[in-house]
Structure formats: structure tokens, C-alpha cells
Design a protein around this motif. Structure first.
Motif, PDB file in Angstrom:
ATOM      1  N   MET A   1       0.844  -1.168   0.000  1.00  0.00           N
ATOM      2  CA  MET A   1       0.000   0.000   0.000  1.00  0.00           C
ATOM      3  C   MET A   1       0.892   1.234   0.000  1.00  0.00           C
ATOM      4  N   ALA A   2       0.562   2.196  -0.837  1.00  0.00           N
ATOM      5  CA  ALA A   2       1.327   3.440  -0.928  1.00  0.00           C
ATOM      6  C   ALA A   2       0.418   4.616  -0.594  1.00  0.00           C
ATOM      7  N   ARG A   3       1.023   5.691  -0.138  1.00  0.00           N
ATOM      8  CA  ARG A   3       0.276   6.906   0.187  1.00  0.00           C
ATOM      9  C   ARG A   3       0.728   8.015  -0.753  1.00  0.00           C
ATOM     10  N   VAL A   4      -0.255   8.620  -1.401  1.00  0.00           N
ATOM     11  CA  VAL A   4       0.005   9.730  -2.311  1.00  0.00           C
ATOM     12  C   VAL A   4      -0.652  10.969  -1.718  1.00  0.00           C
ATOM     13  N   VAL A   5       0.074  12.074  -1.706  1.00  0.00           N
ATOM     14  CA  VAL A   5      -0.435  13.322  -1.134  1.00  0.00           C
ATOM     15  C   VAL A   5      -0.771  14.283  -2.267  1.00  0.00           C
ATOM     16  N   VAL A   6      -1.944  14.901  -2.158  1.00  0.00           N
ATOM     17  CA  VAL A   6      -2.362  15.938  -3.103  1.00  0.00           C
ATOM     18  C   VAL A   6      -2.525  17.228  -2.307  1.00  0.00           C
ATOM     19  N   ASP A   7      -1.691  18.219  -2.624  1.00  0.00           N
ATOM     20  CA  ASP A   7      -1.793  19.539  -2.003  1.00  0.00           C
ATOM     21  C   ASP A   7      -2.524  20.457  -2.973  1.00  0.00           C
ATOM     22  N   VAL A   8      -3.578  21.116  -2.484  1.00  0.00           N
ATOM     23  CA  VAL A   8      -4.391  22.002  -3.308  1.00  0.00           C
ATOM     24  C   VAL A   8      -4.295  23.412  -2.728  1.00  0.00           C
ATOM     25  N   MET A   9      -3.970  24.379  -3.581  1.00  0.00           N
ATOM     26  CA  MET A   9      -3.869  25.777  -3.157  1.00  0.00           C
ATOM     27  C   MET A   9      -4.581  26.667  -4.169  1.00  0.00           C
ATOM     28  N   LEU A  10      -5.128  27.779  -3.669  1.00  0.00           N
ATOM     29  CA  LEU A  10      -5.693  28.761  -4.578  1.00  0.00           C
ATOM     30  C   LEU A  10      -4.592  29.287  -5.488  1.00  0.00           C
ATOM     31  N   ALA A  63      -7.547  14.240  -8.777  1.00  0.00           N
ATOM     32  CA  ALA A  63      -7.411  15.613  -8.293  1.00  0.00           C
ATOM     33  C   ALA A  63      -8.079  16.598  -9.249  1.00  0.00           C
ATOM     34  N   GLU A  64      -7.864  16.422 -10.546  1.00  0.00           N
ATOM     35  CA  GLU A  64      -8.460  17.318 -11.537  1.00  0.00           C
ATOM     36  C   GLU A  64      -9.981  17.219 -11.551  1.00  0.00           C
ATOM     37  N   THR A  65     -10.501  16.022 -11.300  1.00  0.00           N
ATOM     38  CA  THR A  65     -11.935  15.774 -11.395  1.00  0.00           C
ATOM     39  C   THR A  65     -12.683  16.089 -10.111  1.00  0.00           C
ATOM     40  N   LEU A  66     -12.100  15.765  -8.956  1.00  0.00           N
ATOM     41  CA  LEU A  66     -12.848  15.797  -7.705  1.00  0.00           C
ATOM     42  C   LEU A  66     -12.221  16.670  -6.614  1.00  0.00           C
ATOM     43  N   LEU A  67     -10.920  16.628  -6.463  1.00  0.00           N
ATOM     44  CA  LEU A  67     -10.287  17.249  -5.302  1.00  0.00           C
ATOM     45  C   LEU A  67     -10.021  18.742  -5.461  1.00  0.00           C
ATOM     46  N   ALA A  68      -9.803  19.198  -6.685  1.00  0.00           N
ATOM     47  CA  ALA A  68      -9.460  20.603  -6.915  1.00  0.00           C
ATOM     48  C   ALA A  68     -10.409  21.223  -7.940  1.00  0.00           C
ATOM     49  N   ASN A  69     -10.705  22.478  -7.732  1.00  0.00           N
ATOM     50  CA  ASN A  69     -11.419  23.267  -8.735  1.00  0.00           C
ATOM     51  C   ASN A  69     -10.345  23.946  -9.568  1.00  0.00           C
ATOM     52  N   THR A  70     -10.013  23.357 -10.703  1.00  0.00           N
ATOM     53  CA  THR A  70      -8.849  23.810 -11.467  1.00  0.00           C
ATOM     54  C   THR A  70      -9.030  25.186 -12.097  1.00  0.00           C
ATOM     55  N   VAL A  71     -10.215  25.766 -12.013  1.00  0.00           N
ATOM     56  CA  VAL A  71     -10.410  27.134 -12.480  1.00  0.00           C
ATOM     57  C   VAL A  71      -9.720  28.103 -11.523  1.00  0.00           C
ATOM     58  N   ILE A  72      -9.793  27.823 -10.217  1.00  0.00           N
ATOM     59  CA  ILE A  72      -9.233  28.748  -9.224  1.00  0.00           C
ATOM     60  C   ILE A  72      -8.141  28.126  -8.360  1.00  0.00           C
ATOM     61  N   GLU A  73      -7.885  26.821  -8.511  1.00  0.00           N
ATOM     62  CA  GLU A  73      -6.913  26.142  -7.657  1.00  0.00           C
ATOM     63  C   GLU A  73      -5.870  25.409  -8.483  1.00  0.00           C
ATOM     64  N   ASP A  74      -4.651  25.368  -7.955  1.00  0.00           N
ATOM     65  CA  ASP A  74      -3.568  24.536  -8.484  1.00  0.00           C
ATOM     66  C   ASP A  74      -3.398  23.357  -7.530  1.00  0.00           C
ATOM     67  N   PHE A  75      -2.834  22.273  -8.016  1.00  0.00           N
ATOM     68  CA  PHE A  75      -2.565  21.125  -7.139  1.00  0.00           C
ATOM     69  C   PHE A  75      -1.238  20.500  -7.490  1.00  0.00           C
ATOM     70  N   GLU A  76      -0.702  19.796  -6.509  1.00  0.00           N
ATOM     71  CA  GLU A  76       0.560  19.079  -6.670  1.00  0.00           C
ATOM     72  C   GLU A  76       0.373  17.671  -6.118  1.00  0.00           C
ATOM     73  N   VAL A  77       0.854  16.679  -6.840  1.00  0.00           N
ATOM     74  CA  VAL A  77       0.744  15.272  -6.433  1.00  0.00           C
ATOM     75  C   VAL A  77       2.148  14.767  -6.114  1.00  0.00           C
ATOM     76  N   ARG A  78       2.291  14.097  -4.968  1.00  0.00           N
ATOM     77  CA  ARG A  78       3.599  13.536  -4.600  1.00  0.00           C
ATOM     78  C   ARG A  78       3.397  12.279  -3.776  1.00  0.00           C
ATOM     79  N   VAL A  79       4.393  11.445  -3.759  1.00  0.00           N
ATOM     80  CA  VAL A  79       4.367  10.223  -2.966  1.00  0.00           C
ATOM     81  C   VAL A  79       4.865  10.571  -1.561  1.00  0.00           C
ATOM     82  N   ALA A  80       4.110  10.130  -0.556  1.00  0.00           N
ATOM     83  CA  ALA A  80       4.494  10.411   0.832  1.00  0.00           C
ATOM     84  C   ALA A  80       5.580   9.459   1.275  1.00  0.00           C
TER      85      ALA A  80
END
Length: 80
Positions: A1-10, A63-80
Motif C-alpha cells: 500500500m502506498a500513500r500519495v499526497v495531493v496539495d491544493v492551493m488557490l 485531483a483534476e476531477t474531484l479534489l481541486a477546482n482547477t479554475v481557481i486552484e492549483d494542485f501538486e501530487v507527490r508520494v508520501a
């Protein structure tokens, strides 16, 4: 099992009223020298197996579909 972190910022050009409220409260609470504050969200996604390129692409799509509103937010995906 792996953990992936998604950071979402305006996005930088989007006003962040929560961040402004936090920055204003810092000086009232005795935290001097705090300038600008930006508030965001962090998601930890546990995935089965290894966090390979295919899995990371799936999490980016999530992240693009559910976690972030890509109109106003950026996101970064990384492995924890």
C-alpha cells in the motif's frame, strides 16, 4: 500500500480571505513578522500496490476531477 499526497492551493491571483484573516490574527496573537498567509487543502490517498507512474496519473486525474477546482486552484501530487 502506498500513500500519495495531493496539495491544493488557490492560484496566486485568486483572493484568499481565509489566509488574510489568519495573517491578521497572527499579530493580535503575538506572532510578529508574519506577512502573507495562503490557506489550502491536503489530501492523503492510499492506493493499492506501488505508487508507479500509472497510479500517479490516476491520482492526478482524481485531483483534476474531484479534489481541486482547477479554475481557481492549483494542485501538486507527490508520494508520501
Amino acid at each position: 500500500m502506498a500513500r500519495v499526497v495531493v496539495d491544493v492551493m488557490l492560484k496566486p491571483e485568486i483572493l484568499d480571505p481565509q489566509g488574510q484573516a489568519i495573517a491578521g490574527a497572527c499579530s493580535r496573537l503575538g506572532f510578529e513578522g508574519v506577512g502573507q498567509v495562503r490557506q489550502g487543502k491536503r489530501f492523503e490517498v492510499e492506493v493499492e500496490g506501488e505508487a508507479d507512474d500509472t497510479t500517479l496519473a490516476d491520482v492526478r486525474r482524481l485531483a483534476e476531477t474531484l479534489l481541486a477546482n482547477t479554475v481557481i486552484e492549483d494542485f501538486e501530487v507527490r508520494v508520501a
